[in-house]
Write a protein that holds these residues in place. Structure first.
Motif, PDB file in Angstrom:
ATOM      1  N   LEU A 309       0.857  -1.187   0.000  1.00 24.61           N
ATOM      2  CA  LEU A 309       0.000   0.000   0.000  1.00 24.61           C
ATOM      3  C   LEU A 309       0.892   1.235   0.000  1.00 24.61           C
ATOM      4  O   LEU A 309       1.852   1.323   0.781  1.00 24.61           O
ATOM      5  CB  LEU A 309      -0.909   0.006   1.230  1.00 24.61           C
ATOM      6  CG  LEU A 309      -1.651   1.317   1.521  1.00 24.61           C
ATOM      7  CD1 LEU A 309      -2.739   1.564   0.475  1.00 24.61           C
ATOM      8  CD2 LEU A 309      -2.244   1.297   2.933  1.00 24.61           C
ATOM      9  N   TYR A 310       0.563   2.212  -0.868  1.00 23.75           N
ATOM     10  CA  TYR A 310       1.317   3.458  -0.951  1.00 23.75           C
ATOM     11  C   TYR A 310       0.363   4.649  -0.863  1.00 23.75           C
ATOM     12  O   TYR A 310      -0.798   4.566  -1.278  1.00 23.75           O
ATOM     13  CB  TYR A 310       2.066   3.570  -2.287  1.00 23.75           C
ATOM     14  CG  TYR A 310       3.049   2.475  -2.590  1.00 23.75           C
ATOM     15  CD1 TYR A 310       4.419   2.662  -2.406  1.00 23.75           C
ATOM     16  CD2 TYR A 310       2.624   1.248  -3.099  1.00 23.75           C
ATOM     17  CE1 TYR A 310       5.327   1.660  -2.711  1.00 23.75           C
ATOM     18  CE2 TYR A 310       3.523   0.238  -3.405  1.00 23.75           C
ATOM     19  CZ  TYR A 310       4.872   0.450  -3.210  1.00 23.75           C
ATOM     20  OH  TYR A 310       5.767  -0.547  -3.516  1.00 23.75           O
ATOM     21  N   VAL A 321       3.414   2.482   2.694  1.00 18.07           N
ATOM     22  CA  VAL A 321       2.717   2.577   3.978  1.00 18.07           C
ATOM     23  C   VAL A 321       2.562   1.200   4.637  1.00 18.07           C
ATOM     24  O   VAL A 321       2.754   1.060   5.846  1.00 18.07           O
ATOM     25  CB  VAL A 321       1.335   3.235   3.777  1.00 18.07           C
ATOM     26  CG1 VAL A 321       0.554   3.284   5.095  1.00 18.07           C
ATOM     27  CG2 VAL A 321       1.486   4.638   3.195  1.00 18.07           C
ATOM     28  N   ARG A 322       2.229   0.178   3.871  1.00 16.17           N
ATOM     29  CA  ARG A 322       2.078  -1.170   4.391  1.00 16.17           C
ATOM     30  C   ARG A 322       2.619  -2.166   3.359  1.00 16.17           C
ATOM     31  O   ARG A 322       2.564  -1.925   2.162  1.00 16.17           O
ATOM     32  CB  ARG A 322       0.607  -1.513   4.689  1.00 16.17           C
ATOM     33  CG  ARG A 322      -0.052  -0.679   5.773  1.00 16.17           C
ATOM     34  CD  ARG A 322       0.452  -1.027   7.149  1.00 16.17           C
ATOM     35  NE  ARG A 322      -0.312  -0.330   8.178  1.00 16.17           N
ATOM     36  CZ  ARG A 322      -0.048   0.901   8.610  1.00 16.17           C
ATOM     37  NH1 ARG A 322       0.975   1.576   8.072  1.00 16.17           N
ATOM     38  NH2 ARG A 322      -0.791   1.462   9.543  1.00 16.17           N
ATOM     39  N   LEU A 336      -6.835  -0.530   9.358  1.00 17.36           N
ATOM     40  CA  LEU A 336      -7.175   0.885   9.547  1.00 17.36           C
ATOM     41  C   LEU A 336      -5.882   1.681   9.573  1.00 17.36           C
ATOM     42  O   LEU A 336      -4.987   1.381  10.370  1.00 17.36           O
ATOM     43  CB  LEU A 336      -7.950   1.088  10.851  1.00 17.36           C
ATOM     44  CG  LEU A 336      -9.322   0.415  10.949  1.00 17.36           C
ATOM     45  CD1 LEU A 336      -9.910   0.601  12.341  1.00 17.36           C
ATOM     46  CD2 LEU A 336     -10.275   0.987   9.904  1.00 17.36           C
ATOM     47  N   VAL A 337      -5.768   2.672   8.713  1.00 23.20           N
ATOM     48  CA  VAL A 337      -4.551   3.478   8.608  1.00 23.20           C
ATOM     49  C   VAL A 337      -4.911   4.933   8.897  1.00 23.20           C
ATOM     50  O   VAL A 337      -5.678   5.552   8.149  1.00 23.20           O
ATOM     51  CB  VAL A 337      -3.912   3.361   7.214  1.00 23.20           C
ATOM     52  CG1 VAL A 337      -2.621   4.169   7.157  1.00 23.20           C
ATOM     53  CG2 VAL A 337      -3.647   1.900   6.857  1.00 23.20           C
ATOM     54  N   ARG A 357      -2.512   3.774  -3.570  1.00 20.11           N
ATOM     55  CA  ARG A 357      -2.103   2.752  -4.545  1.00 20.11           C
ATOM     56  C   ARG A 357      -1.993   1.396  -3.854  1.00 20.11           C
ATOM     57  O   ARG A 357      -1.347   1.276  -2.809  1.00 20.11           O
ATOM     58  CB  ARG A 357      -0.758   3.107  -5.175  1.00 20.11           C
ATOM     59  CG  ARG A 357      -0.167   1.997  -6.041  1.00 20.11           C
ATOM     60  CD  ARG A 357       1.275   2.294  -6.436  1.00 20.11           C
ATOM     61  NE  ARG A 357       1.346   3.310  -7.466  1.00 20.11           N
ATOM     62  CZ  ARG A 357       2.486   3.849  -7.894  1.00 20.11           C
ATOM     63  NH1 ARG A 357       3.641   3.482  -7.346  1.00 20.11           N
ATOM     64  NH2 ARG A 357       2.481   4.763  -8.848  1.00 20.11           N
ATOM     65  N   PHE A 358      -2.619   0.373  -4.454  1.00 25.21           N
ATOM     66  CA  PHE A 358      -2.399  -1.018  -4.070  1.00 25.21           C
ATOM     67  C   PHE A 358      -1.579  -1.678  -5.178  1.00 25.21           C
ATOM     68  O   PHE A 358      -1.898  -1.533  -6.361  1.00 25.21           O
ATOM     69  CB  PHE A 358      -3.717  -1.767  -3.886  1.00 25.21           C
ATOM     70  CG  PHE A 358      -4.532  -1.315  -2.708  1.00 25.21           C
ATOM     71  CD1 PHE A 358      -4.213  -1.749  -1.434  1.00 25.21           C
ATOM     72  CD2 PHE A 358      -5.609  -0.462  -2.879  1.00 25.21           C
ATOM     73  CE1 PHE A 358      -4.960  -1.339  -0.336  1.00 25.21           C
ATOM     74  CE2 PHE A 358      -6.366  -0.041  -1.793  1.00 25.21           C
ATOM     75  CZ  PHE A 358      -6.032  -0.477  -0.517  1.00 25.21           C
ATOM     76  N   ARG A 359      -0.552  -2.451  -4.787  1.00 23.52           N
ATOM     77  CA  ARG A 359       0.327  -3.081  -5.768  1.00 23.52           C
ATOM     78  C   ARG A 359       0.669  -4.487  -5.299  1.00 23.52           C
ATOM     79  O   ARG A 359       1.069  -4.692  -4.152  1.00 23.52           O
ATOM     80  CB  ARG A 359       1.600  -2.255  -5.931  1.00 23.52           C
ATOM     81  CG  ARG A 359       2.651  -2.885  -6.837  1.00 23.52           C
ATOM     82  CD  ARG A 359       3.946  -2.110  -6.756  1.00 23.52           C
ATOM     83  NE  ARG A 359       4.997  -2.717  -7.552  1.00 23.52           N
ATOM     84  CZ  ARG A 359       6.291  -2.466  -7.406  1.00 23.52           C
ATOM     85  NH1 ARG A 359       6.698  -1.610  -6.484  1.00 23.52           N
ATOM     86  NH2 ARG A 359       7.179  -3.064  -8.167  1.00 23.52           N
ATOM     87  N   SER A 360       0.524  -5.448  -6.195  1.00 23.15           N
ATOM     88  CA  SER A 360       0.977  -6.804  -5.905  1.00 23.15           C
ATOM     89  C   SER A 360       2.202  -7.098  -6.753  1.00 23.15           C
ATOM     90  O   SER A 360       2.311  -6.642  -7.889  1.00 23.15           O
ATOM     91  CB  SER A 360      -0.113  -7.827  -6.213  1.00 23.15           C
ATOM     92  OG  SER A 360      -0.304  -7.953  -7.612  1.00 23.15           O
TER      93      SER A 360
END
Length: 484
Positions: A309-310, A321-322, A336-337, A357-360
């Motif tokens: 997670l960005y 972020v995660r 929860l962020v 942004r979600f990235r795999s």
């Protein structure tokens, strides 16, 4: 014949022994302080082409303008002022060194410049848009230079383009050159548009810069997405690279669908939210919540095949972020962020073009692999409105946020079933100022935005206003403050 060619080569080599090296660092320059003149600068050669020392004072520098001989300058001066030029016209110069006694000359070096400097201003810097589909707030930095680096002395303002069409001109004074700036605009038809800015000067006709980068109308908080329809994610909310919505998750919280990132076809999937306006939400406790699951009913992501997670700050930096390492299938877990508690790099997350942004990442393959699932993504404030899957259980309306505000505020409300909703703004004398809503609306969590204008589109004065919310038998009246 070969003998003749050899004689010519020997003679050329002999002559080259006395050829001076070319002048160096030749430049031409003019700006608004000298619009009819051109300053030429160079460094005289100090050696011959073969490396021998060049005798000082043994040569001259010859100058051509646009192919015509202009003047000859004694060695040791290194500059020349060409006068009587036409402002705005480009001139081409050539110079070379020539030995006085032998007449042997160096190679020519060239330079070109516009008398008075380029008339074309640089585009604006740091262009950003906040607000919503009813009214945008724009910020930018005015340029201090034209495109050739000369100082800009005739700044007159900026033009705003909506989907490529000029819709507004913001006039400015010359004293605003180089300063940070801001303004606002309400589109004739509320909606989501692409915006660009250009800079103009005070010439007649004005010179206009190249356009800034395109910036979209941001989405507003709350941002809610349950991925309820199979196929591509909603293009009104997401910028997508390879992810899709399908039913292969294991018991998603808002079933039957969830967002799937699985590394097809090239080893990674990326999905980014459209820009979201957080510019007025610092200190509000705004947070991002989402559910995530590895594998689902598909392929297990290995440890190194992570989900990440960005957040994007106001400097255009994507900050991690995660990060979740791959595992075997697990039930969906909620994250929860708190936005404000996350390091924002060299900037801030509280700006008008915030993105998620979600990235795999995983190995590419021909079958679905390295599966990750995302569901129920929400960017929201910690308010009294219910935060749950499914329809709300009761009517509710929140206090507007921000409050006080200038000029935009948001009123969030929820409906347990379809009902006719009325939301009207009054002044303290009880006079109606603006009708925001008067229509049937379906069950769910909704929001209305007031841009500080009355029903005729005119800005209202600073002061205390009341908003009255009616839905069926439910009604509430609350106070808000507009400060300018």
């Amino acid at each position: 014949n070969d003998y003749g060619a050899g004689v010519i080569d020997v003679w050329a080599a002999f002559l080259s022994l006395g050829v001076p090296a070319a002048p160096e660092q030749f430049s031409a320059y003019s700006d608004y302080t000298m619009p009819a003149s051109m300053q030429l600068l160079w460094h005289d050669p100090t050696h011959l082409a073969n490396g021998d020392t060049l005798t000082p004072g043994s040569f001259k520098i010859h100058i051509k303008r646009d192919g015509m001989v202009l003047d000859s300058i004694a060695a040791g001066i290194g500059e020349y002022l060409d006068a009587g030029l036409t402002d705005g016209q480009e001139y081409h110069y050539e110079i070379y060194a020539q030995i006085d006694t032998s007449g042997l000359a160096s190679q020519t070096v060239a330079a070109a410049w516009i008398a008075g400097g380029s008339p074309i201003p640089n585009p604006p810097l740091n262009f950003s848009v906040s607000g919503d589909q009813n009214q945008i707030n724009i910020t930018w930095s005015n340029p201090a230079e034209n495109i050739d680096g000369t100082p800009m002395d005739d700044f007159a303002g900026v033009n705003l383009y909506q989907n490529g069409v000029l819709v507004a001109a913001f006039n400015r004074a010359r004293s605003d050159t180089g300063s940070a700036d801001t303004d606002s605009y309400a589109p004739a038809a509320p909606g989501f548009y692409e915006w660009r800015l250009t800079v103009i000067d005070d010439e007649n006709p004005p010179n206009e810069s190249a356009p800034s980068a395109s910036v979209g109308t941001p989405l507003s908080v709350p941002f809610l997405e349950e991925f309820s329809q199979a196929g591509d994610p909603n293009p009104g909310l997401w910028i997508n690279q390879n992810a899709d919505v399908n039913d292969r998750a294991d018991q998603p919280p808002s079933g039957p669908y969830a967002l799937n990132l699985n590394g097809l076809p090239n080893g990674e999937d990326i999905i980014e939210s459209k820009a979201i306006d957080l510019s007025a939400l610092q200190g509000s406790g705004v947070q991002l919540s989402y559910y995530y699951q590895p594998q689902g009913t598909g392929n297990r992501p290995e440890t190194e095949d992570s989900l990440r997670l960005y957040f994007k700050n106001d400097q255009g930096e994507w900050l991690l972020v995660r990060a979740y390492p791959g595992t075997a299938v697990q039930p969906f877990q909620q994250e929860l962020v708190d936005i404000e508690s996350e390091p924002a790099g060299n900037g801030t997350f509280f700006h008008g073009q915030f993105q998620v942004r979600f990235r795999s990442t995983g190995g590419a393959g021909t079958l679905p692999n390295d599966d990750w699932f995302i569901d129920n993504v929400a960017l929201d404030l910690p308010t009294g409105i219910e935060d749950q899957a499914g329809p709300p259980r009761q009517f509710a309306v929140d206090a507007n946020y921000p409050n006080p505000f200038n000029p935009i505020t948001t009123i969030r409300y929820q409906l347990p079933h379809r009902e006719r909703v009325s939301l009207v703004i009054f002044n303290t004398l009880g006079q109606k100022v603006r009708t925001l809503l008067d229509q049937p609306i379906g069950a769910g969590v909704h929001q209305a935005v007031w841009n500080g204008r009355d029903d005729l589109g005119r800005p209202v004065a600073s002061g205390i206003y009341l908003y009255r919310f009616h839905a069926g038998e439910f009604q509430r009246t609350q106070k808000m403050i507009l400060l300018k």
